[in-house]
Design a protein around this motif. Structure first.
Motif, PDB file in Angstrom:
ATOM      1  N   GLU A  10      52.350  46.032   5.434  1.00  0.00           N
ATOM      2  CA  GLU A  10      52.629  45.020   4.414  1.00  0.00           C
ATOM      3  C   GLU A  10      53.956  44.301   4.657  1.00  0.00           C
ATOM      4  O   GLU A  10      54.198  43.252   4.069  1.00  0.00           O
ATOM      5  CB  GLU A  10      52.631  45.656   3.022  1.00  0.00           C
ATOM      6  N   VAL A  11      54.817  44.865   5.486  1.00  0.00           N
ATOM      7  CA  VAL A  11      56.098  44.230   5.795  1.00  0.00           C
ATOM      8  C   VAL A  11      55.941  43.390   7.059  1.00  0.00           C
ATOM      9  O   VAL A  11      54.994  43.560   7.826  1.00  0.00           O
ATOM     10  CB  VAL A  11      57.215  45.282   5.956  1.00  0.00           C
ATOM     11  N   TYR A  12      56.867  42.473   7.278  1.00  0.00           N
ATOM     12  CA  TYR A  12      56.807  41.529   8.388  1.00  0.00           C
ATOM     13  C   TYR A  12      56.695  42.251   9.735  1.00  0.00           C
ATOM     14  O   TYR A  12      57.414  43.223   9.982  1.00  0.00           O
ATOM     15  CB  TYR A  12      58.047  40.638   8.355  1.00  0.00           C
ATOM     16  N   ASP A  13      55.822  41.772  10.601  1.00  0.00           N
ATOM     17  CA  ASP A  13      55.631  42.408  11.914  1.00  0.00           C
ATOM     18  C   ASP A  13      56.275  41.628  13.055  1.00  0.00           C
ATOM     19  O   ASP A  13      56.046  41.928  14.224  1.00  0.00           O
ATOM     20  CB  ASP A  13      54.150  42.658  12.200  1.00  0.00           C
ATOM     21  N   TYR A  14      57.081  40.629  12.721  1.00  0.00           N
ATOM     22  CA  TYR A  14      57.815  39.830  13.703  1.00  0.00           C
ATOM     23  C   TYR A  14      56.883  39.149  14.711  1.00  0.00           C
ATOM     24  O   TYR A  14      57.258  38.905  15.848  1.00  0.00           O
ATOM     25  CB  TYR A  14      58.877  40.677  14.419  1.00  0.00           C
ATOM     26  N   GLY A  15      55.662  38.862  14.294  1.00  0.00           N
ATOM     27  CA  GLY A  15      54.715  38.147  15.142  1.00  0.00           C
ATOM     28  C   GLY A  15      54.029  38.983  16.206  1.00  0.00           C
ATOM     29  O   GLY A  15      53.358  38.442  17.080  1.00  0.00           O
ATOM     30  N   LEU A  16      54.167  40.295  16.136  1.00  0.00           N
ATOM     31  CA  LEU A  16      53.608  41.150  17.190  1.00  0.00           C
ATOM     32  C   LEU A  16      52.090  41.099  17.252  1.00  0.00           C
ATOM     33  O   LEU A  16      51.509  41.038  18.346  1.00  0.00           O
ATOM     34  CB  LEU A  16      54.089  42.594  17.011  1.00  0.00           C
ATOM     35  N   ALA A  17      51.415  41.114  16.104  1.00  0.00           N
ATOM     36  CA  ALA A  17      49.951  41.057  16.114  1.00  0.00           C
ATOM     37  C   ALA A  17      49.475  39.715  16.671  1.00  0.00           C
ATOM     38  O   ALA A  17      48.541  39.657  17.468  1.00  0.00           O
ATOM     39  CB  ALA A  17      49.385  41.295  14.717  1.00  0.00           C
ATOM     40  N   ARG A  18      50.140  38.640  16.279  1.00  0.00           N
ATOM     41  CA  ARG A  18      49.793  37.307  16.787  1.00  0.00           C
ATOM     42  C   ARG A  18      50.001  37.243  18.294  1.00  0.00           C
ATOM     43  O   ARG A  18      49.161  36.741  19.039  1.00  0.00           O
ATOM     44  CB  ARG A  18      50.653  36.245  16.094  1.00  0.00           C
ATOM     45  N   GLU A  19      51.114  37.791  18.763  1.00  0.00           N
ATOM     46  CA  GLU A  19      51.409  37.793  20.194  1.00  0.00           C
ATOM     47  C   GLU A  19      50.386  38.613  20.978  1.00  0.00           C
ATOM     48  O   GLU A  19      49.898  38.177  22.026  1.00  0.00           O
ATOM     49  CB  GLU A  19      52.818  38.345  20.422  1.00  0.00           C
ATOM     50  N   ASP A  20      50.049  39.796  20.486  1.00  0.00           N
ATOM     51  CA  ASP A  20      49.055  40.633  21.176  1.00  0.00           C
ATOM     52  C   ASP A  20      47.684  39.957  21.181  1.00  0.00           C
ATOM     53  O   ASP A  20      46.961  40.031  22.176  1.00  0.00           O
ATOM     54  CB  ASP A  20      48.966  42.016  20.533  1.00  0.00           C
ATOM     55  N   THR A  21      47.336  39.290  20.085  1.00  0.00           N
ATOM     56  CA  THR A  21      46.072  38.552  20.016  1.00  0.00           C
ATOM     57  C   THR A  21      46.067  37.439  21.059  1.00  0.00           C
ATOM     58  O   THR A  21      45.094  37.270  21.806  1.00  0.00           O
ATOM     59  CB  THR A  21      45.861  37.971  18.607  1.00  0.00           C
ATOM     60  N   TRP A  22      47.139  36.699  21.138  1.00  0.00           N
ATOM     61  CA  TRP A  22      47.252  35.589  22.085  1.00  0.00           C
ATOM     62  C   TRP A  22      47.180  36.089  23.529  1.00  0.00           C
ATOM     63  O   TRP A  22      46.490  35.517  24.360  1.00  0.00           O
ATOM     64  CB  TRP A  22      48.551  34.838  21.827  1.00  0.00           C
ATOM     65  N   GLU A  23      47.896  37.171  23.831  1.00  0.00           N
ATOM     66  CA  GLU A  23      47.956  37.681  25.201  1.00  0.00           C
ATOM     67  C   GLU A  23      46.641  38.300  25.661  1.00  0.00           C
ATOM     68  O   GLU A  23      46.308  38.231  26.838  1.00  0.00           O
ATOM     69  CB  GLU A  23      49.085  38.695  25.341  1.00  0.00           C
ATOM     70  N   THR A  24      45.904  38.925  24.755  1.00  0.00           N
ATOM     71  CA  THR A  24      44.686  39.642  25.154  1.00  0.00           C
ATOM     72  C   THR A  24      43.409  38.874  24.861  1.00  0.00           C
ATOM     73  O   THR A  24      42.356  39.205  25.414  1.00  0.00           O
ATOM     74  CB  THR A  24      44.588  40.995  24.429  1.00  0.00           C
ATOM     75  N   GLY A  25      43.479  37.900  23.952  1.00  0.00           N
ATOM     76  CA  GLY A  25      42.274  37.192  23.532  1.00  0.00           C
ATOM     77  C   GLY A  25      41.421  37.988  22.564  1.00  0.00           C
ATOM     78  O   GLY A  25      40.305  37.611  22.245  1.00  0.00           O
ATOM     79  N   VAL A  26      41.966  39.113  22.084  1.00  0.00           N
ATOM     80  CA  VAL A  26      41.278  39.994  21.130  1.00  0.00           C
ATOM     81  C   VAL A  26      42.147  40.089  19.878  1.00  0.00           C
ATOM     82  O   VAL A  26      43.349  40.364  19.981  1.00  0.00           O
ATOM     83  CB  VAL A  26      41.070  41.409  21.739  1.00  0.00           C
ATOM     84  N   GLU A  27      41.539  39.882  18.711  1.00  0.00           N
ATOM     85  CA  GLU A  27      42.303  39.934  17.469  1.00  0.00           C
ATOM     86  C   GLU A  27      42.972  41.292  17.277  1.00  0.00           C
ATOM     87  O   GLU A  27      42.324  42.336  17.409  1.00  0.00           O
ATOM     88  CB  GLU A  27      41.401  39.649  16.271  1.00  0.00           C
ATOM     89  N   HIS A  28      44.267  41.270  16.985  1.00  0.00           N
ATOM     90  CA  HIS A  28      45.034  42.471  16.678  1.00  0.00           C
ATOM     91  C   HIS A  28      45.585  42.358  15.260  1.00  0.00           C
ATOM     92  O   HIS A  28      45.837  41.253  14.778  1.00  0.00           O
ATOM     93  CB  HIS A  28      46.208  42.629  17.645  1.00  0.00           C
ATOM     94  N   ILE A  29      45.779  43.496  14.623  1.00  0.00           N
ATOM     95  CA  ILE A  29      46.449  43.534  13.321  1.00  0.00           C
ATOM     96  C   ILE A  29      47.532  44.603  13.369  1.00  0.00           C
ATOM     97  O   ILE A  29      47.482  45.520  14.189  1.00  0.00           O
ATOM     98  CB  ILE A  29      45.478  43.783  12.147  1.00  0.00           C
ATOM     99  N   SER A  30      48.507  44.462  12.504  1.00  0.00           N
ATOM    100  CA  SER A  30      49.587  45.439  12.419  1.00  0.00           C
ATOM    101  C   SER A  30      49.249  46.481  11.367  1.00  0.00           C
ATOM    102  O   SER A  30      48.851  46.138  10.255  1.00  0.00           O
ATOM    103  CB  SER A  30      50.906  44.751  12.073  1.00  0.00           C
ATOM    104  N   VAL A  31      49.413  47.732  11.747  1.00  0.00           N
ATOM    105  CA  VAL A  31      49.104  48.854  10.869  1.00  0.00           C
ATOM    106  C   VAL A  31      50.272  49.833  10.865  1.00  0.00           C
ATOM    107  O   VAL A  31      51.164  49.759  11.695  1.00  0.00           O
ATOM    108  CB  VAL A  31      47.805  49.578  11.302  1.00  0.00           C
ATOM    109  N   THR A  32      50.228  50.748   9.916  1.00  0.00           N
ATOM    110  CA  THR A  32      51.253  51.771   9.777  1.00  0.00           C
ATOM    111  C   THR A  32      50.594  53.071   9.316  1.00  0.00           C
ATOM    112  O   THR A  32      49.489  53.056   8.773  1.00  0.00           O
ATOM    113  CB  THR A  32      52.333  51.324   8.767  1.00  0.00           C
ATOM    114  N   LEU A  33      51.292  54.161   9.501  1.00  0.00           N
ATOM    115  CA  LEU A  33      50.809  55.442   8.988  1.00  0.00           C
ATOM    116  C   LEU A  33      51.153  55.621   7.514  1.00  0.00           C
ATOM    117  O   LEU A  33      50.633  56.518   6.857  1.00  0.00           O
ATOM    118  CB  LEU A  33      51.421  56.600   9.786  1.00  0.00           C
ATOM    119  N   LYS A  34      52.005  54.750   6.998  1.00  0.00           N
ATOM    120  CA  LYS A  34      52.468  54.865   5.616  1.00  0.00           C
ATOM    121  C   LYS A  34      51.536  54.128   4.664  1.00  0.00           C
ATOM    122  O   LYS A  34      51.287  52.940   4.822  1.00  0.00           O
ATOM    123  CB  LYS A  34      53.889  54.338   5.500  1.00  0.00           C
TER     124      LYS A  34
END
Length: 64
Positions: A22-46
């Motif tokens: 729920e907190v900002y992921d600094y664009g990491l999911a967007r970057e991973d999606t762009w680099e791999t062509g596969v949708e990524h989301i940010s998750v946590t154990l909390k």
């Protein structure tokens, strides 16, 4: 939202329960999606969605 990892990711085994980050992921999911062509989301154990988090391909998550 609550998910189960379908594949191991980093040090987390398949079957690990994770939650939407729920907190900002600094664009990491967007970057991973762009680099791999596969949708990524940010998750946590909390359950509250707080840091730390990591990205996972959406196809490797089962919604619970």
């Amino acid at each position: 939202m609550k998910y189960k990892l379908l594949k191991a990711r980093f040090d987390y085994k398949a079957g690990t329960i994770v939650y939407d980050q729920e907190v900002y992921d600094y664009g990491l999911a967007r970057e991973d999606t762009w680099e791999t062509g596969v949708e990524h989301i940010s998750v946590t154990l909390k359950e509250n969605g707080d840091y730390p988090g990591f990205t996972v391909a959406a196809q490797d998550l089962e919604v619970l």
